[in-house]
Write an enzyme that holds these catalytic residues in place. Structure first.
Site, PDB file in Angstrom:
ATOM      1  N   SER A 143     -22.731  -5.270   7.064  1.00 38.96           N
ATOM      2  CA  SER A 143     -23.771  -5.893   6.022  1.00 38.96           C
ATOM      3  C   SER A 143     -23.395  -7.021   5.465  1.00 38.96           C
ATOM      4  CB  SER A 143     -23.864  -5.014   4.777  1.00 38.96           C
ATOM      5  OG  SER A 143     -24.867  -5.426   3.788  1.00 38.96           O
ATOM      6  N   TYR A 156     -20.849   1.031  -1.413  1.00 40.91           N
ATOM      7  CA  TYR A 156     -21.368   0.446  -0.368  1.00 40.91           C
ATOM      8  C   TYR A 156     -20.529  -0.714   0.226  1.00 40.91           C
ATOM      9  CZ  TYR A 156     -24.994  -1.180   2.962  1.00 40.91           C
ATOM     10  OH  TYR A 156     -25.291  -1.945   4.202  1.00 40.91           O
TER      11      TYR A 156
END
Length: 255
Positions: A143, A156
């Protein structure tokens, strides 16, 4: 076709980016192993789509946070198609919690699915690549938040930062075995993980304004690049990250 007769394993492969990757690599001739942990009916539907288009795919139920399940997954790929050529570590979750609110259970679950699974799947795949000969490829779906802070989603971000360093270090360690490790860092993508944003017109307007290409990515935008990276045409790439974000990291501060 770019991946004719190659065996490709996709973790978290029955929805979102994973589903798009399965369809993209199958369209390039790959034999695909679709890992899933829930919704077997979606896996069956996806396999039917692949086969209807003339491709080959099987489903394997495996909890990627458990190394024993990862061994089973890789073993099934080899038993079914004779070898492993590409592992795509795509499975991922988030809690959308801040540093002050994240519980130990939240943290452990996110790290187990996003980072621990990628570490041990890479290890298991690398041993298979070495034993069969001919090298291999690991693609990690990370990401932009491996590098770009996202307040309110800290576990995350931490896990994806770990995936970035896993890619870099494993790529260096495994290069002498002709094993490449490449990271893909998507920006905002229209998948179930971003459903709450898509359902809020104000949030979508803010997000699209921050993206130079002025739209959220579709899963196929990521999958098409993955299929290219999995091919021999990207043979000199390793230990690096390919960012696919519509320019958002350059065009905005963190959302």
């Amino acid at each position: 076709m770019l991946l004719q007769d190659k065996t490709v394993v996709v973790t978290g492969g029955n929805s979102g980016i994973g589903e798009a990757i399965v369809l993209a690599v199958a369209a390039q001739g790959a034999n695909v192993v679709v890992d899933f942990v829930a919704h077997p009916e979606e896996t069956s539907s996806l396999i039917a789509k692949v086969e209807a288009a003339g491709g080959h795919a099987i489903g394997v139920k495996a909890d990627v946070s458990r190394p024993a399940d990862l061994h089973t997954m890789i073993g099934k790929a080899v038993d079914s198609y004779g070898r492993l050529d590409v592992l795509i570590n795509n499975a991922g979750i988030e809690t959308r919690t801040s540093l002050l609110d994240t519980t130990e259970a939240d943290f452990d679950k996110v790290v187990a699915v996003n980072l621990k699974s990628a570490f041990f799947a890479t290890q298991i795949a690398a041993k298979q690549f070495i034993s069969q000969g001919g090298g291999g490829l690991v693609l990690n779906i990370s990401s932009v938040h491996e590098d770009w802070p996202m307040p309110g989603n800290i576990a995350y971000c931490v896990s994806k930062g770990g995936v970035r360093m896993l890619t870099r270090t494993a790529g260096v360690e495994l290069g002498p075995h002709d094993i490449r490790v490449v990271n893909i860092a998507p920006g905002a993508v229209a998948t179930p993980i971003n459903a709450s944003t898509e359902d809020d017109p104000a949030k979508m307007k803010q997000l699209e304004a921050a993206i130079p290409l002025q739209r959220m990515a579709q899963p196929s935008d990521i999958a098409d690049v993955v299929a290219f990276l999995a091919s021999g045409r990207a043979r000199y790439m390793t230990a690096t990250t390919v960012v696919i974000d519509g320019g958002i990291m350059q065009g905005s501060v963190g959302l």
